[in-house]
Design a protein around this motif. Structure first.
Motif: not given
Length: 289
Positions: A151-159, A278-286
């Protein structure tokens, strides 16, 4: 709204006196605020006993609505700050121990170079608690396994891979990897993660049922127990970095992975500071381990 916040603090601390001290009120004024709120609602919200202050039955039914009202009020304040061009705020995030230890320090350091006045409030939990906290508004967002929430929106970050953790003198300690069925021969120490367990799912996928002897809510405690020869475990490779336990960590055959994502209820209602993070996290997830 101050009356609602006062009620929340009383429930949290179990005491009028402690709540008054925490909020900077006198005990008399905080008592008057609760009395005023009870008069307005025509419902008794709190009851006192020798063990402290707790919600009445009626108060417990109303309390989730009060919590949501406080959350919306704080979200409104954050939105007002956004409109005024401010870049301050509090980021309330739910994390698991490996993320707290190995991702958050670097992310916070980089983020605060851009937004130096933003504060962070961590709630460390598991795959059950973090979604619950998101839904009640206790946190803005949290790190979850996307397969464990509905029941939540999710954005995948890493496996990330999960490794078998063995005592140093284990018969398989010198191998390059360990078949999952070999882990059936020892007591299994399970990391308490709520209702979703990647290792248990991997055992079940192989048609196996592990001998779970211990269930613990702390990765480091599990490593200590494995080191003492009390059993074996499977933990996230991320958590096994920078430790000095006398243990052996091996890939499992077949490999076991966990998926990590950011979860939240509605992106549009996120406080601005959390949205920016969250936007910063997406930009730096690699760059994350």
């Amino acid at each position: 709204m101050n009356r609602y916040i006062a009620l929340q603090k009383i429930v949290e601390l179990g005491s009028f006196t402690k709540a008054a001290e925490a909020l900077g009120y006198t005990q008399s004024s905080i008592s008057q605020m609760i009395a005023s709120l009870e008069d307005e609602l025509a419902i008794r919200l709190l009851t006192r006993s020798r063990t402290g202050v707790r919600l009445t039955i009626e108060g417990a039914e109303l309390y989730p609505f009060i919590e949501r009202s406080i959350f919306q009020y704080k979200a409104m304040q954050e939105k007002a700050n956004e409109i005024k061009g401010l870049e301050t705020g509090i980021i309330r995030v739910g994390t698991i121990s490996s993320i707290t230890c190995h991702w958050m320090p670097g992310l916070i350091k980089g983020f605060q170079k851009i937004y130096p006045h933003v504060q962070f409030l961590f709630h460390q939990g598991d795959y059950t608690l973090i979604p619950e906290w998101i839904n009640t508004g206790a946190i803005d967002f949290g790190f979850v396994n996307p397969h464990s929430v509905t029941n939540l929106e999710t954005i995948h970050i890493k496996d990330g891979e999960m490794l078998a953790v063995l005592p140093k003198n284990h018969p398989c300690a010198t191998k390059s990897s360990i078949p999952i069925e070999e882990l059936m021969k020892d007591p299994f120490i399970l990391l308490e993660e709520g209702h979703y367990y990647e290792p248990i799912n991997a055992f079940h996928a192989a048609g196996l049922e592990p001998n779970v002897k211990y269930t613990i809510h702390d990765d480091y405690a599990i490593m200590t127990m494995v080191e003492a020869g009390l059993g074996v475990s499977i933990l996230a490779e991320l958590m096994l970095r920078r430790t000095n336990f006398d243990i052996v960590c091996l890939p499992v055959d077949p490999p076991i992975y966990r998926s990590l994502a950011v979860g939240y209820k509605d992106k549009n209602s996120l406080p601005i500071a959390s949205k920016y993070f969250i936007e910063y996290l997406q930009e730096h997830k690699n760059e994350l381990p």
